[in-house]
Design a protein around this motif. Structure first.
Motif, short mmCIF file in Angstrom:
data_model
loop_
_atom_site.label_atom_id
_atom_site.label_comp_id
_atom_site.label_asym_id
_atom_site.label_seq_id
_atom_site.Cartn_x
_atom_site.Cartn_y
_atom_site.Cartn_z
N GLU A 130 -6.91 70.46 20.43
CA GLU A 130 -7.97 69.52 20.03
C GLU A 130 -7.51 68.09 20.24
O GLU A 130 -8.30 67.24 20.70
N ASP A 131 -6.24 67.79 19.94
CA ASP A 131 -5.70 66.45 20.16
C ASP A 131 -5.70 66.11 21.65
O ASP A 131 -6.06 65.00 22.05
N ARG B 75 -9.20 65.23 22.70
CA ARG B 75 -9.59 63.87 22.28
C ARG B 75 -8.96 62.82 23.19
O ARG B 75 -9.61 61.87 23.59
N ARG B 76 -7.66 63.01 23.51
CA ARG B 76 -6.98 62.04 24.38
C ARG B 76 -7.61 62.00 25.77
O ARG B 76 -7.80 60.95 26.34
N SER C 263 -10.89 60.15 25.69
CA SER C 263 -10.77 58.69 25.57
C SER C 263 -10.35 58.05 26.89
O SER C 263 -10.66 56.91 27.15
#
Length: 191
Positions: free
Chosen positions: A181-182, A185-186, A189
């Motif tokens: 999930e991280d 997100r990265r 972005s």
């Protein structure tokens, strides 16, 4: 696949899920399934051929279950957790054990099992990469994350069978899901 073969395969999956395989012979399997060893040889060529088909059917059902989670609208946050819960259901343990047993035999070149390796990774990485792309991963990252996901899942399933440490493997899977999930997100972005 003929209706008779499908029926035998379904019965074999159910029997193996309930009893495991251990050192059961083809004749014993035939008796348990209510057929003859000759019919099993006719449809599956050997005990190993039958067991390979059992594992392939279980894998097919698992991929269908994951696809169903996606179709049912499970979010990217809930789908992996629900799928892990399903994979680690204690009732599946004999089939997961059989998967690893056949995997090892195929890697050793045991006759009747080597075809088990055909698609053993891509049958999962391709649909998982598709799912990851649909959830925001670029193509190359989706392919890499899918392969990592298959490796982590199989490693943790093997760990669970070897240690019985459900809390430990659940915590490790949760850490992997959070890292995925991280990463998502990265990547979002950046894009």
């Amino acid at each position: 696949m003929s209706a008779a073969k499908e029926k035998l395969l379904a019965a074999a999956v159910a029997w193996c899920a309930e009893h495991g395989v251990g050192e059961v012979s083809l004749r014993q399997l035939a008796t348990a399934l209510g057929t003859s060893h000759r019919m099993l040889i006719y449809h599956f060529e050997s005990k190993e051929g039958l067991l390979v088909e059992v594992v392939r059917e279980v894998e097919r059902r698992q991929r269908a279950a994951f696809a169903e989670l996606d179709r049912a609208g499970a979010s990217p946050a809930t789908a992996p957790r629900e799928f892990w819960r399903r994979l680690t259901d204690p009732e599946l343990a004999p089939l997961i054990r059989l998967f690893f047993e056949l995997y090892g035999q195929a890697l050793q070149g045991r006759p009747g099992t080597t075809e088990f390796l055909d698609g053993i990774v891509t049958s999962w990485t391709e649909p998982m990469a598709d799912w990851l792309r649909a959830n925001g991963f670029p193509d190359a990252a989706a392919k890499a994350q899918a392969r990592l996901g298959v490796a982590v899942t199989r490693g943790l399933l093997l760990d669970l069978l070897a240690t019985g440490d459900r809390a430990g493997v659940d915590a490790a899977m949760e850490a992997f899901i959070l890292s995925t999930e991280d990463t998502q997100r990265r990547l979002a972005s950046i894009g």
